[in-house]
Motif scaffolding. Structure first.
Motif, PDB file in Angstrom:
ATOM      1  N   ARG A  89      47.003 104.845 -12.175  1.00  0.00           N
ATOM      2  CA  ARG A  89      47.121 104.771 -13.624  1.00  0.00           C
ATOM      3  C   ARG A  89      46.196 103.729 -14.243  1.00  0.00           C
ATOM      4  O   ARG A  89      46.295 103.413 -15.425  1.00  0.00           O
ATOM      5  N   GLY A  90      45.301 103.196 -13.436  1.00  0.00           N
ATOM      6  CA  GLY A  90      44.229 102.353 -13.968  1.00  0.00           C
ATOM      7  C   GLY A  90      44.596 100.918 -14.234  1.00  0.00           C
ATOM      8  O   GLY A  90      43.840 100.206 -14.911  1.00  0.00           O
ATOM      9  N   MET A  91      45.709 100.435 -13.677  1.00  0.00           N
ATOM     10  CA  MET A  91      46.133  99.056 -13.928  1.00  0.00           C
ATOM     11  C   MET A  91      45.704  98.095 -12.822  1.00  0.00           C
ATOM     12  O   MET A  91      45.567  96.893 -13.062  1.00  0.00           O
ATOM     13  N   VAL A  92      45.530  98.609 -11.626  1.00  0.00           N
ATOM     14  CA  VAL A  92      45.207  97.812 -10.448  1.00  0.00           C
ATOM     15  C   VAL A  92      43.951  98.400  -9.815  1.00  0.00           C
ATOM     16  O   VAL A  92      43.775  99.623  -9.784  1.00  0.00           O
ATOM     17  N   ASP A  93      43.086  97.535  -9.298  1.00  0.00           N
ATOM     18  CA  ASP A  93      41.840  98.004  -8.704  1.00  0.00           C
ATOM     19  C   ASP A  93      42.023  98.528  -7.291  1.00  0.00           C
ATOM     20  O   ASP A  93      41.476  99.577  -6.938  1.00  0.00           O
ATOM     21  N   VAL A  94      42.775  97.791  -6.471  1.00  0.00           N
ATOM     22  CA  VAL A  94      42.889  98.146  -5.055  1.00  0.00           C
ATOM     23  C   VAL A  94      44.317  97.896  -4.585  1.00  0.00           C
ATOM     24  O   VAL A  94      44.893  96.839  -4.866  1.00  0.00           O
ATOM     25  N   ALA A  95      44.883  98.874  -3.865  1.00  0.00           N
ATOM     26  CA  ALA A  95      46.146  98.691  -3.151  1.00  0.00           C
ATOM     27  C   ALA A  95      45.801  98.356  -1.704  1.00  0.00           C
ATOM     28  O   ALA A  95      45.136  99.145  -1.023  1.00  0.00           O
ATOM     29  N   VAL A  96      46.210  97.184  -1.240  1.00  0.00           N
ATOM     30  CA  VAL A  96      45.840  96.694   0.083  1.00  0.00           C
ATOM     31  C   VAL A  96      47.023  96.867   1.030  1.00  0.00           C
ATOM     32  O   VAL A  96      48.119  96.357   0.773  1.00  0.00           O
ATOM     33  N   GLU A  97      46.804  97.578   2.122  1.00  0.00           N
ATOM     34  CA  GLU A  97      47.857  97.726   3.121  1.00  0.00           C
ATOM     35  C   GLU A  97      47.928  96.468   3.982  1.00  0.00           C
ATOM     36  O   GLU A  97      46.928  95.807   4.243  1.00  0.00           O
TER      37      GLU A  97
END
Length: 260
Positions: A194-202
């Protein structure tokens, strides 16, 4: 030349020194990489009261001249927002200082002469969510934590500059509605879509911090003029800047970062 890359950890709200500037060591490419480690006072909700906000502002100011800034936390929460327990017992004139200090912190970040990266290592609620979104880049732990604007659930009106952060940092109107009027708790994967966060890091906290630091190093290596970065940022989000600028430290001339 070596340029510092400050990594600031949010600590507990009752310590004036609760934001720690990590020690740094040189790495390939000329930047300086902080050594991630676990802080004894890291776990907690990291709620913002006057003392913690003053500590964060002081640490941000002390980073002037660096290549980029990374703000992180440890434990379950990035930040669970304002210290409402303190506010319920504080005199009214002191309660107002908490909101003013947070507004000033947002002004400081917008006027900071370097790129900024948030490492959202856990839940970011209310003011914690607003603080994360006020950074240029947001890296978030993929397996744990969410963005949450709790005001509608808590029965609290949202202040003007909070609404402006959401308006200018969340591009999708439906996403803003879901955050503000439905109280949706958005995990990293949803926030990225949804354009709020650049990267989801596992991975864990250290993985998020390392990814955010790597991004900070990459941005620092571009050798941008810090004063230009700050002025572009203020021009990019003019309505937000207009609501916070009189509270921050931006009256002083911006300190440009030396080029690599």
């Amino acid at each position: 030349m070596l340029l510092g890359l400050p990594l600031l950890f949010i600590g507990t709200p009752d310590r004036l020194d609760a934001v720690e500037k990590e020690p740094q060591r040189p790495v390939h490419g000329g930047a300086a990489r902080p050594r991630p480690h676990h802080h004894p006072h890291g776990p907690g909700e990291h709620r913002f009261g006057p003392a913690l906000l003053a500590a964060i502002r002081s640490a941000v100011a002390a980073s002037a001249g660096a290549g980029a800034l990374v703000l992180a936390a440890e434990g379950k929460f990035f930040s669970n927002g304002f210290d409402q327990a303190w506010a319920r017992t504080a005199p009214p004139h002191l309660q107002a200082t908490m909101g003013a200090a947070f507004r000033a912190l947002i002004a400081d970040l917008l006027a900071l002469p370097m790129p900024t990266v948030a490492a959202v290592t856990g839940h970011a609620a209310a003011a914690g969510c607003a603080l994360a979104l006020a950074h240029d880049s947001v890296f978030m732990r993929g397996s744990r934590g969410f963005l949450y604007m709790s005001e509608v659930d808590a029965g609290l009106k949202i202040v003007d500059f909070f609404a402006e952060i959401l308006r200018e940092k969340v591009p999708d109107a439906v996403a803003r509605r879901d955050l503000l009027l439905r109280g949706d708790k958005m995990p990293a994967g949803v926030a990225v879509r949804r354009g709020m966060v650049d990267v989801a890091v596992e991975g864990g906290v250290e993985d998020v911090v390392n990814a955010a630091v790597a991004e900070g190093e990459k941005l620092a290596a571009r050798g941008w003029d810090g004063e230009v970065v700050a002025e572009i940022r203020k021009a990019a989000w003019p309505k937000l800047w207009s609501k916070v600028k009189d509270y921050g430290s931006a009256g002083a001339p911006a300190v440009a970062r030396p080029r690599l």
